[in-house]
Motif scaffolding. Structure first.
Motif, PDB file in Angstrom:
ATOM      1  N   ARG A   1       0.852  -1.210   0.000  1.00  0.00           N
ATOM      2  CA  ARG A   1       0.000   0.000   0.000  1.00  0.00           C
ATOM      3  C   ARG A   1       0.879   1.248   0.000  1.00  0.00           C
ATOM      4  NH1 ARG A   1      -5.566  -0.044  -0.905  1.00  0.00           N
ATOM      5  NH2 ARG A   1      -6.668  -1.500   0.431  1.00  0.00           N
ATOM      6  N   GLN A   2       1.896   1.207   0.882  1.00  0.00           N
ATOM      7  CA  GLN A   2       2.781   2.374   0.999  1.00  0.00           C
ATOM      8  C   GLN A   2       3.529   2.637  -0.313  1.00  0.00           C
ATOM      9  OE1 GLN A   2       5.457   1.905   4.246  1.00  0.00           O
ATOM     10  NE2 GLN A   2       5.563   4.088   4.676  1.00  0.00           N
TER      11      GLN A   2
ATOM     12  N   SER B   1       2.155  -0.137  -5.128  1.00  0.00           N
ATOM     13  CA  SER B   1       2.147  -1.186  -6.155  1.00  0.00           C
ATOM     14  C   SER B   1       2.517  -2.519  -5.523  1.00  0.00           C
ATOM     15  CB  SER B   1       3.140  -0.860  -7.277  1.00  0.00           C
ATOM     16  OG  SER B   1       4.448  -0.888  -6.755  1.00  0.00           O
ATOM     17  N   GLY B   2       2.232  -3.578  -6.244  1.00  0.00           N
ATOM     18  CA  GLY B   2       2.600  -4.910  -5.761  1.00  0.00           C
ATOM     19  C   GLY B   2       1.840  -5.986  -6.514  1.00  0.00           C
ATOM     20  N   ASN B   3       2.270  -7.217  -6.298  1.00  0.00           N
ATOM     21  CA  ASN B   3       1.634  -8.381  -6.926  1.00  0.00           C
ATOM     22  C   ASN B   3       1.465  -9.478  -5.898  1.00  0.00           C
ATOM     23  OD1 ASN B   3       1.383  -8.369 -10.047  1.00  0.00           O
ATOM     24  ND2 ASN B   3       3.276  -7.274  -9.598  1.00  0.00           N
ATOM     25  N   ILE B   4       0.277 -10.039  -5.834  1.00  0.00           N
ATOM     26  CA  ILE B   4       0.036 -11.191  -4.959  1.00  0.00           C
ATOM     27  C   ILE B   4      -0.512 -12.312  -5.833  1.00  0.00           C
ATOM     28  CG2 ILE B   4      -1.323 -12.090  -3.011  1.00  0.00           C
ATOM     29  CD1 ILE B   4      -1.434  -9.174  -1.946  1.00  0.00           C
ATOM     30  N   VAL B   5       0.146 -13.467  -5.776  1.00  0.00           N
ATOM     31  CA  VAL B   5      -0.338 -14.633  -6.530  1.00  0.00           C
ATOM     32  C   VAL B   5      -0.642 -15.743  -5.537  1.00  0.00           C
ATOM     33  CG1 VAL B   5       0.150 -16.313  -8.341  1.00  0.00           C
ATOM     34  CG2 VAL B   5       1.133 -14.017  -8.498  1.00  0.00           C
ATOM     35  N   ASN B   6      -1.872 -16.195  -5.507  1.00  0.00           N
ATOM     36  CA  ASN B   6      -2.251 -17.309  -4.634  1.00  0.00           C
ATOM     37  C   ASN B   6      -2.384 -18.593  -5.447  1.00  0.00           C
ATOM     38  OD1 ASN B   6      -2.315 -15.597  -2.461  1.00  0.00           O
ATOM     39  ND2 ASN B   6      -4.542 -15.307  -2.490  1.00  0.00           N
ATOM     40  N   ILE B   7      -1.739 -19.651  -4.966  1.00  0.00           N
ATOM     41  CA  ILE B   7      -1.860 -20.943  -5.645  1.00  0.00           C
ATOM     42  C   ILE B   7      -3.114 -21.631  -5.101  1.00  0.00           C
ATOM     43  CG2 ILE B   7      -0.746 -23.128  -6.245  1.00  0.00           C
ATOM     44  CD1 ILE B   7       0.844 -20.651  -7.207  1.00  0.00           C
ATOM     45  N   GLY B   8      -4.149 -21.628  -5.925  1.00  0.00           N
ATOM     46  CA  GLY B   8      -5.395 -22.303  -5.550  1.00  0.00           C
ATOM     47  C   GLY B   8      -5.349 -23.744  -6.006  1.00  0.00           C
ATOM     48  N   SER B   9      -6.441 -24.222  -6.576  1.00  0.00           N
ATOM     49  CA  SER B   9      -6.500 -25.592  -7.094  1.00  0.00           C
ATOM     50  C   SER B   9      -7.795 -25.731  -7.877  1.00  0.00           C
ATOM     51  CB  SER B   9      -6.501 -26.592  -5.931  1.00  0.00           C
ATOM     52  OG  SER B   9      -6.819 -27.886  -6.397  1.00  0.00           O
ATOM     53  N   LEU B  10      -7.771 -26.602  -8.894  1.00  0.00           N
ATOM     54  CA  LEU B  10      -9.035 -26.882  -9.581  1.00  0.00           C
ATOM     55  C   LEU B  10     -10.046 -27.473  -8.604  1.00  0.00           C
ATOM     56  CD1 LEU B  10      -7.880 -28.243 -13.059  1.00  0.00           C
ATOM     57  CD2 LEU B  10      -8.686 -25.951 -12.462  1.00  0.00           C
ATOM     58  N   ALA B  11      -9.530 -28.114  -7.527  1.00  0.00           N
ATOM     59  CA  ALA B  11     -10.418 -28.633  -6.481  1.00  0.00           C
ATOM     60  C   ALA B  11     -11.056 -27.495  -5.680  1.00  0.00           C
ATOM     61  CB  ALA B  11      -9.643 -29.553  -5.544  1.00  0.00           C
TER      62      ALA B  11
ATOM     63  N   GLY C   1     -12.423 -17.650  -2.617  1.00  0.00           N
ATOM     64  CA  GLY C   1     -13.320 -16.571  -2.186  1.00  0.00           C
ATOM     65  C   GLY C   1     -12.543 -15.407  -1.592  1.00  0.00           C
ATOM     66  N   LEU C   2     -11.579 -15.748  -0.744  1.00  0.00           N
ATOM     67  CA  LEU C   2     -10.746 -14.716  -0.110  1.00  0.00           C
ATOM     68  C   LEU C   2      -9.978 -13.914  -1.167  1.00  0.00           C
ATOM     69  CD1 LEU C   2      -9.173 -15.188   3.178  1.00  0.00           C
ATOM     70  CD2 LEU C   2      -7.464 -14.817   1.443  1.00  0.00           C
ATOM     71  N   THR C   3      -9.457 -14.626  -2.152  1.00  0.00           N
ATOM     72  CA  THR C   3      -8.647 -13.973  -3.192  1.00  0.00           C
ATOM     73  C   THR C   3      -9.518 -13.058  -4.054  1.00  0.00           C
ATOM     74  OG1 THR C   3      -7.304 -15.975  -3.241  1.00  0.00           O
ATOM     75  CG2 THR C   3      -6.966 -14.424  -5.044  1.00  0.00           C
ATOM     76  N   GLU C   4     -10.710 -13.570  -4.439  1.00  0.00           N
ATOM     77  CA  GLU C   4     -11.592 -12.757  -5.293  1.00  0.00           C
ATOM     78  C   GLU C   4     -12.040 -11.489  -4.550  1.00  0.00           C
ATOM     79  OE1 GLU C   4     -13.386 -16.262  -8.206  1.00  0.00           O
ATOM     80  OE2 GLU C   4     -14.603 -15.568  -6.522  1.00  0.00           O
ATOM     81  N   ALA C   5     -12.342 -11.645  -3.257  1.00  0.00           N
ATOM     82  CA  ALA C   5     -12.775 -10.477  -2.476  1.00  0.00           C
ATOM     83  C   ALA C   5     -11.630  -9.460  -2.376  1.00  0.00           C
ATOM     84  CB  ALA C   5     -13.217 -10.914  -1.084  1.00  0.00           C
ATOM     85  N   LEU C   6     -10.423  -9.962  -2.127  1.00  0.00           N
ATOM     86  CA  LEU C   6      -9.258  -9.068  -2.013  1.00  0.00           C
ATOM     87  C   LEU C   6      -9.036  -8.307  -3.317  1.00  0.00           C
ATOM     88  CD1 LEU C   6      -6.750  -8.152  -0.348  1.00  0.00           C
ATOM     89  CD2 LEU C   6      -5.506 -10.065  -1.384  1.00  0.00           C
ATOM     90  N   ARG C   7      -9.218  -9.033  -4.434  1.00  0.00           N
ATOM     91  CA  ARG C   7      -9.013  -8.398  -5.750  1.00  0.00           C
ATOM     92  C   ARG C   7      -9.954  -7.202  -5.929  1.00  0.00           C
ATOM     93  NH1 ARG C   7      -9.315 -13.113  -9.330  1.00  0.00           N
ATOM     94  NH2 ARG C   7     -11.346 -12.433 -10.017  1.00  0.00           N
ATOM     95  N   VAL C   8     -11.178  -7.378  -5.472  1.00  0.00           N
ATOM     96  CA  VAL C   8     -12.139  -6.278  -5.606  1.00  0.00           C
ATOM     97  C   VAL C   8     -11.779  -5.144  -4.626  1.00  0.00           C
ATOM     98  CG1 VAL C   8     -14.571  -5.637  -5.485  1.00  0.00           C
ATOM     99  CG2 VAL C   8     -13.924  -7.885  -6.368  1.00  0.00           C
ATOM    100  N   GLU C   9     -11.403  -5.525  -3.398  1.00  0.00           N
ATOM    101  CA  GLU C   9     -11.010  -4.502  -2.411  1.00  0.00           C
ATOM    102  C   GLU C   9      -9.855  -3.642  -2.927  1.00  0.00           C
ATOM    103  OE1 GLU C   9     -12.032  -7.424   1.364  1.00  0.00           O
ATOM    104  OE2 GLU C   9     -10.030  -6.563   1.224  1.00  0.00           O
ATOM    105  N   LEU C  10      -8.947  -4.287  -3.687  1.00  0.00           N
ATOM    106  CA  LEU C  10      -7.746  -3.572  -4.147  1.00  0.00           C
ATOM    107  C   LEU C  10      -7.909  -2.984  -5.552  1.00  0.00           C
ATOM    108  CD1 LEU C  10      -4.994  -6.028  -2.831  1.00  0.00           C
ATOM    109  CD2 LEU C  10      -5.614  -3.793  -1.897  1.00  0.00           C
ATOM    110  N   PHE C  11      -9.120  -3.077  -6.079  1.00  0.00           N
ATOM    111  CA  PHE C  11      -9.362  -2.601  -7.452  1.00  0.00           C
ATOM    112  C   PHE C  11      -8.906  -1.145  -7.594  1.00  0.00           C
ATOM    113  CE2 PHE C  11     -11.908  -1.146 -11.045  1.00  0.00           C
ATOM    114  CZ  PHE C  11     -11.720  -2.186 -11.943  1.00  0.00           C
ATOM    115  N   GLY C  12      -8.097  -0.877  -8.588  1.00  0.00           N
ATOM    116  CA  GLY C  12      -7.630   0.489  -8.833  1.00  0.00           C
ATOM    117  C   GLY C  12      -6.444   0.906  -7.983  1.00  0.00           C
ATOM    118  N   SER C  13      -5.927  -0.014  -7.151  1.00  0.00           N
ATOM    119  CA  SER C  13      -4.841   0.363  -6.227  1.00  0.00           C
ATOM    120  C   SER C  13      -3.438   0.140  -6.806  1.00  0.00           C
ATOM    121  CB  SER C  13      -4.936  -0.463  -4.949  1.00  0.00           C
ATOM    122  OG  SER C  13      -4.566  -1.801  -5.237  1.00  0.00           O
ATOM    123  N   ARG C  14      -3.350  -0.504  -7.960  1.00  0.00           N
ATOM    124  CA  ARG C  14      -2.074  -0.915  -8.563  1.00  0.00           C
ATOM    125  C   ARG C  14      -1.424  -2.059  -7.777  1.00  0.00           C
ATOM    126  NH1 ARG C  14       2.013   2.730  -9.165  1.00  0.00           N
ATOM    127  NH2 ARG C  14       2.850   1.488 -10.868  1.00  0.00           N
TER     128      ARG C  14
END
Ligand SMILES: NC(=O)c1ccc[n+]([C@@H]2O[C@H](COP(=O)([O-])OP(=O)(O)OC[C@H]3O[C@@H](n4cnc5c(N)ncnc54)[C@H](OP(=O)(O)O)[C@@H]3O)[C@@H](O)[C@H]2O)c1
Length: 284
Positions: free
Chosen positions: A141-142, A145-155, A175-188
């Motif tokens: 945040r400070q 910019s940044g990148n977060i990649v979560n390894i999910g699973s087809l399961a 679910g956690l990842t999708e919610a975070l993506r929306v929370e960070l929308f536009g944040s770079r």
């Protein structure tokens, strides 16, 4: 020159000097991601519990000319994760990329699974990932910019027999990842999911696993771990939000959701086939 070298070379300018924290770096997918990105010039912080394996990986990355920092910690221990990230920040100054690969699987039918095993999967696969994200996000945040990649699973898109608890934990992670993506929308700060099918790692090969799981991995051809590393590279360099491994696999899962009865029947038949084959094995 190997084909892979020809493809990887242009990526060096993208990764050189970038700082990377990989959880689950002592083995399998996390190990390979750290090795490849470290070899491409990223400064890699390596987090897992087994320090000797992390030390070996750090040496391998240094042999490739990269730099590596070993952070032995249990991802389920929030304070330990916060301390590890503090160390990475003080050594590197900032963390550009967080790859969450730490995870466990404890196979078992939903009807009979040990709730403690299910709890442990949620602790590692969901809460552990949350600890790492929350530890890293303030500095991203400070930096703006940044990148977060979560390894999910087809399961994590379709529940499968003998992996109900694991599927539940990976659905939670999605679910956690999708919610975070929306929370960070536009944040770079970019958030991505990489969704592998069956991958050839120690997770599948361990002799300590119950027979059903070994059989599962014996019957479904496992993909090379490098395919997942490529998916992570694609997510990072192309800004993709979700990458299936193999490509398109989750589309089939989503289509199957239109016909839940049909896909249940297909999976149930597959499961009976596994059980039948397991029975035959026990008698040879
Ligand atoms: N292999 C597959 O078929 C497959 C398919 C889809 C998704 N995935 C996912 O891919 C990720 C990596 O799996 P993998 O196949 O590479 O498995 P793996 O070879 O068993 O590696 C798992 C990693 O997680 C780390 N880990 C486990 N518990 C931990 C804890 N409490 N604290 C810190 N680190 C911990 C392990 O390190 P330590 O034991 O040293 O702590 C290890 O580095 C997992 O999230 C898994 O769910 C795997």
């Amino acid at each position: 020159m190997a084909t892979e070298d020809v493809i990887l070379r242009p990526l060096r300018s993208f990764f050189r000097g970038r700082t990377l924290l990989v959880t689950g770096a002592s083995s399998g997918i996390g190990y390979d991601i750290a090795l490849v990105l470290g070899g491409l010039g990223a400064k890699a912080a390596l987090l897992a519990r087994r320090q000797p394996l992390l030390d070996n990986l750090a040496s391998a990355i240094r042999d490739e000319g990269g730099s590596a920092l070993v952070l032995a910690a249990d991802i389920t221990e929030r304070e330990a994760v916060l301390d590890a990230v503090k160390r990475a920040l003080s050594d590197f100054g900032h963390i550009d990329i967080l790859v969450n690969s730490a995870g466990i699987v404890r196979p078992g039918a939903v009807e009979t699974m040990d709730p403690q095993e299910a709890r442990r999967m949620f602790e590692v696969n969901v809460l552990g990932t949350l600890h790492a994200i929350q530890a890293v996000l303030p500095s991203m945040r400070q930096a703006g910019s940044g990148n977060i990649v979560n390894i999910g699973s087809l399961a994590g898109r379709r529940g499968v027999p003998a992996l109900g608890g694991y599927s539940g934990s990976k659905f939670a992670l999605v679910g956690l990842t999708e919610a975070l993506r929306v929370e960070l929308f536009g944040s770079r700060i970019h958030v991505a999911l990489v969704m592998p099918g069956v991958v050839d790692t120690p997770m599948l090969r361990s002799d300590g696993r119950p027979e059903h799981h070994r059989l599962f991995s014996d019957m479904i051809p496992a993909m090379p771990v490098r395919w997942v590393t490529w998916a992570v590279i694609a997510a990072l360099t192309l800004g993709l939000t979700e990458v299936d491994v193999p490509p398109g696999a989750a589309v089939l899962e989503k289509l199957a959701a239109f016909f839940p009865g049909l896909s249940d029947a297909a999976l149930a038949m597959g499961n009976r086939l596994w059980e039948w084959a397991a029975g035959r094995r026990r008698h040879v």
